[in-house]
Scaffold this motif. Structure first.
Motif, PDB file in Angstrom:
ATOM      1  N   UNK A 426       0.836  -1.197   0.000  1.00 61.47           N
ATOM      2  CA  UNK A 426       0.000   0.000   0.000  1.00 61.47           C
ATOM      3  C   UNK A 426       0.878   1.257   0.000  1.00 61.47           C
ATOM      4  N   UNK A 427       0.434   2.286  -0.717  1.00 61.54           N
ATOM      5  CA  UNK A 427       1.258   3.496  -0.882  1.00 61.54           C
ATOM      6  C   UNK A 427       1.106   4.433   0.315  1.00 61.54           C
ATOM      7  N   UNK A 428       1.189   3.869   1.520  1.00 57.03           N
ATOM      8  CA  UNK A 428       1.033   4.662   2.748  1.00 57.03           C
ATOM      9  C   UNK A 428       2.401   5.223   3.137  1.00 57.03           C
ATOM     10  N   UNK A 429       2.472   6.549   3.209  1.00 58.07           N
ATOM     11  CA  UNK A 429       3.726   7.221   3.534  1.00 58.07           C
ATOM     12  C   UNK A 429       4.025   7.049   5.024  1.00 58.07           C
ATOM     13  N   UNK A 430       5.131   6.348   5.336  1.00 58.13           N
ATOM     14  CA  UNK A 430       5.446   6.012   6.733  1.00 58.13           C
ATOM     15  C   UNK A 430       5.980   7.206   7.518  1.00 58.13           C
ATOM     16  N   UNK A 431       6.323   8.288   6.836  1.00 56.11           N
ATOM     17  CA  UNK A 431       6.838   9.468   7.550  1.00 56.11           C
ATOM     18  C   UNK A 431       5.728  10.440   7.925  1.00 56.11           C
ATOM     19  N   UNK A 432       4.621  10.414   7.185  1.00 54.58           N
ATOM     20  CA  UNK A 432       3.538  11.372   7.439  1.00 54.58           C
ATOM     21  C   UNK A 432       2.338  10.752   8.145  1.00 54.58           C
ATOM     22  N   UNK A 433       2.207   9.434   8.106  1.00 57.53           N
ATOM     23  CA  UNK A 433       1.062   8.767   8.735  1.00 57.53           C
ATOM     24  C   UNK A 433       1.269   8.655  10.243  1.00 57.53           C
ATOM     25  N   UNK A 434       0.173   8.411  10.958  1.00 59.10           N
ATOM     26  CA  UNK A 434       0.284   8.203  12.410  1.00 59.10           C
ATOM     27  C   UNK A 434      -0.934   7.432  12.910  1.00 59.10           C
ATOM     28  N   UNK A 435      -0.804   6.860  14.104  1.00 59.28           N
ATOM     29  CA  UNK A 435      -1.918   6.223  14.801  1.00 59.28           C
ATOM     30  C   UNK A 435      -1.842   6.615  16.270  1.00 59.28           C
ATOM     31  N   UNK A 436      -2.947   7.156  16.782  1.00 57.93           N
ATOM     32  CA  UNK A 436      -2.989   7.558  18.189  1.00 57.93           C
ATOM     33  C   UNK A 436      -3.471   6.419  19.092  1.00 57.93           C
ATOM     34  N   UNK A 499      11.047  -5.117   1.517  1.00 62.07           N
ATOM     35  CA  UNK A 499      10.706  -6.499   1.876  1.00 62.07           C
ATOM     36  C   UNK A 499       9.535  -6.566   2.851  1.00 62.07           C
ATOM     37  N   UNK A 500       9.393  -5.526   3.699  1.00 62.04           N
ATOM     38  CA  UNK A 500       8.378  -5.603   4.754  1.00 62.04           C
ATOM     39  C   UNK A 500       7.144  -4.761   4.424  1.00 62.04           C
ATOM     40  N   UNK A 501       7.343  -3.464   4.158  1.00 61.70           N
ATOM     41  CA  UNK A 501       6.192  -2.581   3.955  1.00 61.70           C
ATOM     42  C   UNK A 501       5.534  -2.787   2.587  1.00 61.70           C
ATOM     43  N   UNK A 502       6.313  -3.155   1.591  1.00 64.75           N
ATOM     44  CA  UNK A 502       5.741  -3.417   0.266  1.00 64.75           C
ATOM     45  C   UNK A 502       5.016  -4.761   0.306  1.00 64.75           C
ATOM     46  N   UNK A 503       3.768  -4.772  -0.165  1.00 67.40           N
ATOM     47  CA  UNK A 503       2.947  -5.977  -0.088  1.00 67.40           C
ATOM     48  C   UNK A 503       2.191  -6.162  -1.407  1.00 67.40           C
TER      49      UNK A 503
END
Length: 595
Positions: A426-436, A499-503
């Motif tokens: 998924x094209x989720x940007x790991x630097x800008x995303x967050x989870x509270x 290897x990990x984030x790309x699915x």
């Protein structure tokens, strides 16, 4: 019932006089065709009505009749597997009655009135029941058992209860209330869409909604009963991500709302979902799905109603004790419908023309999600998780809908078009995303996966952040200017990304990853990092460390079937330790020879 006459028509907005006895949000029938509308503003005897059908050919003087009831949905057996429009009219039944195009003024019941369902009673005469209690069950599909509940406001003693096949309108139970009156209960109940269904208690979200998508479950998890937003520009993969969540999320029921999306996209959904195999049961995914299709060419007012229709149906299944995942694609189209109706009402515009109440309306929608204890003596626990896609113009999330949504939701999955163009899904940007929700879910991960899992997650995020900083230096002076330790960080971060984030959502194994497998994958990647760092300090050559044969096995670990994980992990970890130990001893021997 109130009857008036039209004095003004402005697209989907109709103004009628003589409506002084009507109330806000009453459903009305407009014109000789009896188009469905809803009162959204009252001024004296003048009612402003948003019409859910095309208003062409309607003019001043045409009659308007109020039904005296609010816009409601029918809840009962027959919801699952059905495709509805924004105001809960079944598309298939309308096609059979009037052809491929939706005919104006057509009236089709939301639930099939002729089909008989096998009702199995769960109470007996003489039992005391209250609102929310289960009086019987219906096996709606092979996957979903629908629980027939006592409607809100009814409590008393069961006088009689039936057993057998009935339609949704047949009386299956009679309850003698405390005031002596008798309530006749059918398998169907109605509920106004703009009012949240009541519950006994709202619980704190403490467990994750497992999705099988590594970037979500590991880095930015959503809790069961939580709310998340997926903002992203066109082509960044919002719809594909929601399809993956609909298929793989740890939810009993899926409610998918296509709100103002392109017709061909909704066609894909309607064609794909019945063919998708449900990984939980092996049946079609539609056996536990309700679809609401409201395409961009349908009347704009119905778009505004569609998300309320969807979340009311979702609340109904939540009250049965099910975990429900609701996908709204997209709330931007809903907000545009709100803006158009606000403009026609001549209200004072807010930012970018959206009405001033945009934020409060979004909050009303998202706050209906949650993990709850339902009404009734049994007190079933259910969860409603809401995931809304946002389509900001040009991908600019500083616009009002994205900002209003981010103030409400606790999970932000930021889709990045540059990642999508690189075929990173998924094209989720790991630097800008967050989870509270991370802090609250940490204990669950420690108890159910491993005590090391939260620590590994934190280490992976720190490496990705450090990689972004090091990339800036590399662009200025080149990679050779970095120390071996920093170059190892870049190497491992690349492994985490690729290897990990790309699915691969189309690969039969990689499309879903269990939490145990996610933990093992991350432990292998970060285990390599720790051992390689130690080897560098002992003089092992950096070039040989990065080209160890075991690295290919680590990269391909995601394609290993779930039942072979433990053995493959032990073997790969053993190879990793062995190859690095061999490299260190080989280098030590070379040093001895040189001496």
């Amino acid at each position: 019932m109130s009857q008036g006459k039209i004095v003004k028509v402005s697209g989907p907005l109709v103004v009628a006089s003589g409506m002084e006895s009507a109330d806000m949000f009453d459903v009305v029938r407009v014109g000789d065709l009896g188009l469905i509308g809803e009162i959204i503003e009252m001024r004296g005897d003048m009612a402003s009505i948003q019409v859910y059908e095309e208003t062409a050919g309607i003019g001043p003087g045409a009659p308007v009749v109020s039904t005296g009831a609010q816009l409601s949905v029918e809840l009962g057996p027959g919801l699952i597997e059905t495709m509805y429009d924004g105001i809960q009219r079944p598309l298939e039944a309308m096609r059979e009655k009037a052809g491929a195009n939706i005919t104006r003024g057509i009236s089709v019941p939301s639930l099939n009135r002729e089909k008989k369902w096998e009702f199995v009673p769960a109470v007996k005469p003489g039992d005391l029941v209250e609102a929310g209690d289960i009086i019987g069950t219906v096996q709606e599909t092979v996957v979903v058992q629908q629980k027939i509940m006592v409607p809100y406001g009814v409590a008393g003693t069961v006088e009689s209860i039936e057993n057998g096949s009935f339609t949704v309108e047949d009386v299956v139970c009679r309850v003698k209330k405390d005031d002596g009156t008798v309530a006749s209960l059918t398998m169907m109940q109605k509920w106004p869409v703009r009012k949240g269904r009541p519950y006994k208690e709202k619980l704190v979200p403490e467990m994750p909604l497992i999705t099988g998508q590594r970037v979500i479950d590991t880095l930015f998890p959503i809790a069961k009963g939580g709310v998340a937003a997926i903002p992203g520009p066109f082509g960044s993969g919002k719809t594909v991500t929601q399809h993956q969540l609909a298929k793989w999320a740890d939810a009993d029921i899926v409610v998918y709302i296509g709100c103002g999306e392109r017709g061909n996209e909704m066609t894909d959904v309607l064609m794909e979902f019945p063919e998708l195999k449900d990984p939980r049961s092996g049946e079609s995914l539609m056996k536990r799905t309700v679809l609401i299709a409201n395409t961009s060419d349908m009347p704009v007012a119905a778009r505004e109603a569609s998300i309320y229709t969807g979340i009311t149906i979702a609340e109904y299944f939540r009250d049965m004790g099910y975990s429900v995942a609701l996908m709204a694609d997209s709330t931007s189209r809903w907000a545009e419908a709100l803006r158009e109706m606000s403009g026609r009402l001549e209200e004072m515009p807010g930012e970018e023309g959206y009405p001033a109440y945009l934020g409060s309306r979004l909050a009303q929608f998202y706050e209906r999600a949650g993990r709850t204890i339902s009404l009734g003596k049994e007190g079933r626990m259910g969860a409603l998780s809401a995931i809304g896609a946002v389509s900001p113009p040009g991908g600019d999330i500083s616009e009002p809908v994205s900002q209003a949504t981010l103030r409400i939701v606790k999970v932000f999955w930021c889709l990045d078009s540059s990642l999508a163009y690189k075929r990173h899904f998924p094209a989720i940007n790991w630097l800008q995303s967050y989870s509270l929700y991370v802090d609250r879910l940490t204990k669950w991960y420690e108890d159910h996966v491993s005590g090391d899992f939260p620590k590994l997650r934190q280490e992976a995020i720190m490496l990705l952040q450090e990689e972004a900083e090091l990339d800036e230096i590399v662009q200025l002076v080149g990679v050779d200017a970095l120390s071996y330790e920093d170059r190892m960080k870049l190497e491992v971060s690349k492994s985490i990304r690729e290897d990990y984030l790309h699915q691969n959502s189309f690969h039969e194994v990689d499309t879903y990853t269990s939490l145990n497998k996610q933990f093992k994958m991350l432990k292998l990647i970060l285990g390599y990092y720790e051992l390689a760092k130690e080897a560098v300090t002992k003089g092992a050559p950096f070039g040989k460390l990065t080209s160890l044969p075991v690295r290919e096995a680590i990269g391909r670990f995601k394609y290993i079937e779930e039942d072979r994980i433990e053995a493959a992990y032990e073997e790969t970890m053993g190879r990793l330790r062995s190859e690095i130990a061999d490299l260190i001893s080989e280098e030590a021997e070379n040093d001895d020879e040189r001496i």
